[in-house]
Each structure stands twice: as C-alpha cells, then as structure tokens.
Design a protein around this motif. Structure first.
Motif, short mmCIF file in Angstrom:
data_model
loop_
_atom_site.label_atom_id
_atom_site.label_comp_id
_atom_site.label_asym_id
_atom_site.label_seq_id
_atom_site.Cartn_x
_atom_site.Cartn_y
_atom_site.Cartn_z
N GLU A 201 0.84 -1.20 0.00
CA GLU A 201 0.00 0.00 0.00
C GLU A 201 0.88 1.26 0.00
O GLU A 201 1.96 1.28 0.60
N HIS A 202 0.37 2.31 -0.68
CA HIS A 202 1.13 3.54 -0.95
C HIS A 202 1.78 4.15 0.31
O HIS A 202 2.98 4.41 0.34
N HIS A 203 0.98 4.37 1.35
CA HIS A 203 1.53 5.07 2.52
C HIS A 203 2.43 4.18 3.37
O HIS A 203 3.37 4.67 4.00
N SER B 293 4.41 2.16 1.99
CA SER B 293 5.67 2.28 1.24
C SER B 293 6.40 3.56 1.64
O SER B 293 7.62 3.55 1.84
N HIS B 294 5.66 4.68 1.76
CA HIS B 294 6.29 5.93 2.21
C HIS B 294 6.90 5.75 3.60
O HIS B 294 8.04 6.15 3.86
N LEU B 295 6.11 5.18 4.52
CA LEU B 295 6.59 5.00 5.89
C LEU B 295 7.87 4.17 5.91
O LEU B 295 8.84 4.48 6.61
N ILE C 207 2.55 11.79 4.52
CA ILE C 207 1.57 12.86 4.30
C ILE C 207 1.72 13.38 2.87
O ILE C 207 2.79 13.79 2.45
N ASP C 208 0.61 13.29 2.10
CA ASP C 208 0.71 13.74 0.70
C ASP C 208 -0.65 14.08 0.12
O ASP C 208 -1.61 14.31 0.87
N GLY C 209 -0.75 14.12 -1.20
CA GLY C 209 -2.01 14.42 -1.88
C GLY C 209 -2.99 13.29 -1.66
O GLY C 209 -3.96 13.42 -0.91
N HIS D 269 9.31 12.13 -1.86
CA HIS D 269 8.11 12.22 -2.70
C HIS D 269 7.79 10.84 -3.28
O HIS D 269 8.32 9.84 -2.82
N ASP D 270 6.93 10.79 -4.31
CA ASP D 270 6.45 9.48 -4.75
C ASP D 270 7.51 8.60 -5.41
O ASP D 270 7.35 7.38 -5.46
N ALA D 271 8.62 9.18 -5.90
CA ALA D 271 9.67 8.31 -6.45
C ALA D 271 10.19 7.36 -5.37
O ALA D 271 10.59 6.23 -5.65
FE FE2 Z 1 2.61 9.69 -2.06
#
Ligand code: FE2
Length: 579
Positions: free
Chosen positions: A128-130, A132-134, A151-153, A345-347
């Motif tokens: 899941e996207h977040h 992955s960010h974490l 935290i993002d769009g 960021h998303d990269a």
């Molecule tokens: Fe993102």
C-alpha cells in the motif's frame, strides 16, 4: 537476495534494487525519458537497476510495487455510495489504474521475453502507498524505534498515515481518507495563486517569505485541525472529485485538475492568470497557506509524539518535501530527531515498497542507515572522453587537484559551472552530482544564473551546499541535512557573506556536505574555502526546464543550449570559449 521495488503508473515513477537489504541502485524514470514527473511503467529505470546489480530479470527474488488497489476497498465503496455520479470517476480512475497494475507482468516480459508471466506473477508483492512511504523513511533511518508520518495528496485512497516503527516492523496507528488531504489543500491554493502545473507547490513555499501570514484564521475555515491530532477539509471549498485529482494522459505526464471550488474563488479571490502580476495579496496568501501547513504538521506531530512517547520521527510523502516546515519541526514539536529520505516524494515509493517487503514482510534485519542519495547513473572518464570526441568537442582532462583549482578559479571569477560528478542523485534535489554551481558571495548571482541559464521566477531562492563542519558557523541550527530536506535560519552576520543563498527571510535550504559520502564535491568546496574563506557553494539543479541531466549527453546539450561558462564531466572540462 535481490528485491526490485517500483513506483509505476503514478507521478515520478521509479525503480530501486536491493541486494541483501542494501540499496545498490535507485532512479526516477524521468531521468531517462527526459519528461518531468513521467508516470508510466518505469522500464528504463528497471533495466538500469538490473544492469547495476549485474543480474537478469529471472534472478530477482521479489518484486515490490508500491500500490495496493485492494486497500480501503470498503471506504472506496462508501465514497461511491455517498457521491453518486460525482465520485464515480474518481474511484473509477483508481479501478482503471488497478487494471494497469494487473498488467505489470506483461510490462516486465517486454524487458525480458525469456521470463514467464507466471514467474513474474508469483514474485510480485503489492505494498500500500503510505506503508511504502513510511518504510522508505523508517527503514532507511538510523533509528531503532521512531514515530512515523506519511503525508501527501493521496495514494491508495489515503492522504495521511501515522505509525510506529520498531526494528524491522511497522505498526499503523491511524490514517486520513481521501478527499481530506493537506496535499489537496496546498495544491488548490497553489493553483489559485497562478501555478497550475504538477509539482508547482514549492513556488508557493518560495513566495511565502515575501508576504505576511494575515489569513491563517480565515484558512482555518478551510482546513480544520481535529482533536485526534489529524484534520479535515471543509469540502465546500473544493471541487467535487469528479474526474480524479491527478490524471495521466498517453504522454504519461501528470496533470492536476483544478481543485478549488467557486466558493473558494468567492472567498479568496479569482485564480491569478499566468500573465497577471503577483500582488502583495498573493504573497500574503502564500505566507498564510505555508504558515497553516506548518502549524498542521506541528499539530499532527505533537499529538503523535504524545501518543508514542518517542523522540525520533521519520517523515515521507509529497508534503514532506516542504523543507521550510521540516526545518522547524525540532523547534516546534517535542521531537528531537527527524529523518526524511532523499526521495521523500512518490519516487521514494519504489525504495519503500522494496524495504517493506525485505524488513516487514520477510522479517530480515535492518541494513545500515542511508545517508547517500547517489544511487543513479554513472559514467567513467573514458566513456565521457569517447563521447566528447564523437561530438568533436574540445576538452581538457585534469587530475583531481588541477580540477578543483580550475573550477574554483572559474567560480571566483563570476563563472557558472555545470558540475557532473559520480552517480546521479535519487530524489528531486541536485546534491553535487548533477548540479550547477556558482559563488554564493555574489549579490548578483541570482541575476547571473537567471540570465545565463534558468530564467525562473525571481522570488525563488538558490540553495547553499556547506561543508558539514561549518554548519554551526553559518546556521542557527546545527544538524545534518544531507538531502536539502530542511530550511534553517542563517546567522545574521553571515547574510552579507553569502547573499546569493540567503532567502528574503534570512533562511537557507542547506545541504550539509560530508567527506565520507561525496568526497569530490567536498574537496571542491574545500578548495573554494581555502581561497575565499567561505565553505559554501551555491548549488542548483543541472537542468533547464527539463528533468535533471542524467548522462554526459544531457549535460552537454544543456551546456550548449545555455550560457553556462564551464562544463565539468568528471575530470574533463569543456569551456565556453572553446565550445
Ligand atoms: Fe505519495
């Protein structure tokens, strides 16, 4: 064990590859495609990663994609029920994207047709996207235990996620669902202020110091802080999510739909048109939007700190690119230490998804913390010489000491230098591998750069690279900032020493340069310091309205297109008069 992570069909698509938990290569697809924020399947970045690892596709043990279409399915269905017609296409867009994810195997097979679809399929993990960010922030950090914020769009129907990282595990504590998003809030006002393109938010951040934050109270009507340490949007101010937030055409360029409603224009004025001047009102609005965003980040973090009792925090996501807010965290929340990855960021989703699989899913031990963003393309002097000869370009190859001397003299004599050194950076900031550099002591450096190369908005600041050992002499806060992810106040007495990198409010978005991480860039700045007494260079990204240059060819083309004085490709120097 080899794990490939990818961010695909999403802005800033990218790939990262890990060998036994160590990241050995990572890059954005845009660097190869030469299209900013390119958002399709990152086939060239994947091929690059496999080449760097010296393996074929079939030798990968796992493939992690930072997206899970099944995430929050119940919430998505509720959203559809509550928003008949209007909400349908926002979710449909995500359904369409999920179909794309299921055709991933086909994309991989195009890279290597000898591999079977089945083989690829069984190696794929959807993260899941977040999460992955974490993971990109926590598992790369030096902390054994930390509070986490993404935290993002929006991504996978969430816009914010908080959690705790312990060892090789991540626990999610809470999240905020689409469409309540601080990213959407900031982008809507970015659009209203006349900056409509994907990724324009940093312009508002750059404009903010010219204004006064007069409208924060009025903005609290739009963005409400909630007592659980999170927030919600007053949806009256936002366009209903009819056609999704970000769309990707056949050209794979992300496009943001206008996010503000008529109600917002009535309350805050009509959107500024590109040709209209920036008035004091626009500057005050920029300052207010920036201020309330900072306050929100502090609000979320203050409650998160209370809840976790921890001193360390790791942050990622588009809003984590707000370096002004990041630089104020330790002074405005109880957290003492903040880690933000180079590709926050998303990269960074590619890197995070792979780390999530390695550490959290497979329960492997953590690798060393990541302090280097230099994981991209590299070229030898021999390759560079061969290329320059093929283009009939005159150049001179120097040894390192001669080179530092030559380049620093050029900088002192008001030169603007394209500096191409070692592996390219992963993330949106040039950090001395693909940088344009200049003398920070010049009061006219901004005009010089804008005239010779960038022609960008005059309110946008240029950033300082500073030798790590001298940070305390120049900045009010002494901390490591390896990725230009934080802005700190510059000491008053130094404003006139480095005017070219001192912003209107007396701050600088610094990069602390570490000899062990980037020795050649360090040595160049040190030679400049020996000659001038100033351990700082002005550093801006090596590009001109395009993705940051990646190859010697990109760098030479940029040099020939602009009026840069000198191009340095490793040890080879091309001078303007000879070009
Ligand atoms: Fe993102």
């Amino acid at each position: 064990m080899f794990i490939l992570g990818i961010n695909a069909y999403h802005a800033d698509s990218s790939a990262a590859i890990f060998k036994d938990g160590q990241m050995i290569a990572a890059t954005e697809e845009e660097r190869f495609r030469r299209v900013k924020h390119w958002a399709g399947f990152p086939s060239m970045a994947v091929e690059f990663c496999l080449r760097e690892a010296g393996i074929s596709l079939s030798q990968l043990d796992h493939i992690a994609i930072g997206r899970d279409p099944k995430a929050k399915m119940d919430k998505k269905l509720m959203f559809l029920l509550k928003n008949p017609g209007g909400g349908w296409s926002a979710v449909l867009d995500r359904v369409k994207n999920s179909r794309k994810v299921s055709s991933l195997e086909e994309e991989f097979i195009k890279i290597d047709p000898s591999v079977s679809k089945q083989d690829i399929k069984q190696k794929i993990h959807q993260v899941e996207h977040h999460r992955s960010h974490l993971a990109s922030a926590f598992f790369a950090s030096p902390f054994e235990e930390a509070a986490l914020l993404s935290i993002d769009g929006s991504g996978d129907f969430s816009t914010t996620m908080i959690g705790i990282g312990r060892g090789n595990q991540i626990e999610v504590l809470d999240s905020v669902d689409f469409p309540h998003s601080v990213g959407i809030f900031y982008t809507a006002f970015t659009q209203l202020l006349g900056f409509p393109h994907y990724g324009d938010e940093y312009k508002v951040m750059g404009l903010a110091p010219y204004g006064e934050a007069k409208y924060v109270d009025k903005l609290k009507e739009v963005l409400e802080f909630t007592s659980d340490g999170l927030f919600k949007l007053n949806m009256k101010y936002f366009r209903s999510a009819k056609s999704g937030i970000v769309s990707y055409g056949d050209n794979h360029i992300p496009k943001v739909a206008p996010l503000f409603s008529e109600h917002m224009s009535e309350k805050f004025g009509a959107a500024r048109k590109k040709e209209e001047p920036l008035t004091q009102y626009h500057k005050d609005m920029a300052a207010s939007v920036q201020r309330i965003t900072e306050e929100l980040v502090f609000h979320i973090l203050t409650v998160l700190q209370k809840r976790t009792g921890l001193q360390n925090v790791c942050i990622a996501g588009g809003v984590a690119q707000n370096s002004v807010a990041n630089g104020k965290i330790t002074r405005n929340t109880p957290f003492s230490n903040v880690y933000i990855p180079s590709a926050g960021h998303d990269a960074g989703i590619s890197m995070g998804a792979a780390m999530y699989v390695y550490n959290h899913v497979l329960k492997q031990p953590r690798a060393k913390p990541i302090w280097s963003a230099y994981t991209g393309s590299r070229f030898t002097n021999e390759e560079i010489e061969k290329y320059l000869k093929s283009r009939n370009i005159e150049y001179t190859r120097y040894n390192d000491d001669e080179l530092y001397n030559k380049v620093s003299e050029q900088l002192i004599n008001s030169g603007v230098v394209g500096w191409f050194n070692g592996r390219a950076e992963f993330g949106p900031r040039a950090l001395g591998a693909r940088s344009i550099i200049a003398d920070p002591r010049r009061t006219d450096a901004k005009d010089l750069l804008n005239a010779k190369i960038k022609r960008r908005e005059s309110f946008r600041p240029f950033a300082p690279s500073i030798l790590k050992e001298y940070v305390h002499e120049y900045f009010e806060v002494n901390d490591e900032v390896p990725f230009m992810e934080k802005v700190f106040p510059i000491k008053k007495e130094k404003h006139s020493v480095i005017p070219a990198v001192t912003h209107a409010d007396g701050t600088g978005r610094l990069q602390t340069v570490d000899k062990n991480v980037t020795p050649r860039y360090y040595n160049l700045i040190d030679v400049f310091r020996q000659k001038t007494g100033v351990p700082v260079l002005l550093n801006t990204s090596f590009n001109e309205n395009e993705p940051i240059v990646n190859s010697p060819e990109d760098a030479l083309e940029c040099f020939l297109r602009t009026n840069m004085d000198m191009l340095v490709l490793e040890n080879c120097v091309v001078e303007r008069k000879k070009a």
